[in-house]
Design an enzyme around this catalytic site. Sequence first.
Site, PDB file in Angstrom:
ATOM      1  N   HIS A 186       1.364  -1.030  -0.151  1.00 18.20           N
ATOM      2  CA  HIS A 186      -0.199   0.106  -0.016  1.00 18.20           C
ATOM      3  C   HIS A 186       0.982   1.231   0.231  1.00 18.20           C
ATOM      4  O   HIS A 186       2.547   1.400   0.806  1.00 18.20           O
ATOM      5  CB  HIS A 186      -0.880  -0.079   0.668  1.00 18.20           C
ATOM      6  CG  HIS A 186      -1.945  -0.783   1.179  1.00 18.20           C
ATOM      7  ND1 HIS A 186      -2.308  -1.354   1.892  1.00 18.20           N
ATOM      8  CD2 HIS A 186      -3.253  -0.706   0.373  1.00 18.20           C
ATOM      9  CE1 HIS A 186      -3.424  -2.072   2.071  1.00 18.20           C
ATOM     10  NE2 HIS A 186      -4.212  -1.924   0.804  1.00 18.20           N
ATOM     11  N   CYS A 280      -2.157   3.384   9.132  1.00 19.24           N
ATOM     12  CA  CYS A 280      -3.542   1.775   9.217  1.00 19.24           C
ATOM     13  C   CYS A 280      -4.568   1.940   9.596  1.00 19.24           C
ATOM     14  O   CYS A 280      -5.494   1.855   9.341  1.00 19.24           O
ATOM     15  CB  CYS A 280      -2.538   0.891   8.626  1.00 19.24           C
ATOM     16  SG  CYS A 280      -1.102   0.195   7.659  1.00 19.24           S
TER      17      CYS A 280
END
Length: 288
Positions: A186, A280
């Site tokens: 990511h 996150c």
Amino acid sequence: MPITDTITPAGTYYRPAAPARVATRRRLLMCRPRHYDVTYSINPWMNPQLATDNALAVRQWEGLRDLYLDLGHVVEEIDPLDGLPDMVFAANGATVVDGRVYGARFRHAERTAEGPAYLRWLEGRGYKDVLWPEYVNEGEGDFLTVGRRILAGTGFRTDPRSHLEAQEFLGLPVTSLTLVNPDYYHLDTALAVLSDDEVMYYPAAFSPGSQAVLRAMFPSAILASAEDAAVFGLNAFSDGRHVLLPAAATGLHAQLRARGFEPVGVELSELLKAGGSVKCCTLELRDR
Ligand code: ARG
């Protein structure tokens, strides 16, 4: 010499070594890791064979939440759903910019149900400008807002077609960046936004072309070492002054301090077993 420089009583000019950093209050969405576990593997960090300690994960997560609260930020919580062990990673739930909500659509079946769960929560909170996306994208995991532009990752999770979908819907220029190392699947594992025009990143996580784009956009960015990247040092949250990041990323702590930021070390070892850390766990609700 600009007239704004401070003049000491002795009459000599004094220029601070680093700019004074100003924190702004943020509204954050988090999800308590009540059902957190590593039961499947969708990134190289996840090994279902290794034991996880749910109680420790919750304590570490509460530590991060309390830090945000102590710093004056507003933390909202979404109810975790049974059967969605990765739902703690709220950053993936959507992208919220100027009060507009661009929904997430997950790449893997194991996380699919999280997209609607986050969108329903946001709709329930009164967000009206909501787009249920056509293309796969994992929210702020791959869309990072830097001032009035957006950096968008692709390569492992987010479909590059969503970059245009997001640009059209959010009305901000979106720059596509290609990730090439599966450990940094990511964008928010390889790059962190520090202020409206500053970022830090790990160059080797990006394709040569994307490295050149980042150099052109942010010529004086902080560059992370392989060691700091490997402890998820780039999975960080900045309020403009305080930068919350894994405690183990000691090189980045020093680089941040040299630029006038206040690094705050966070311990989230349990969540790292799923390939996640500070950022996150944090979805920023960027309202107008
Ligand atoms: N286990 C999760 C996954 O692989 C971790 C997500 C981390 N979130 C993030 N914003 N990088 O999808």
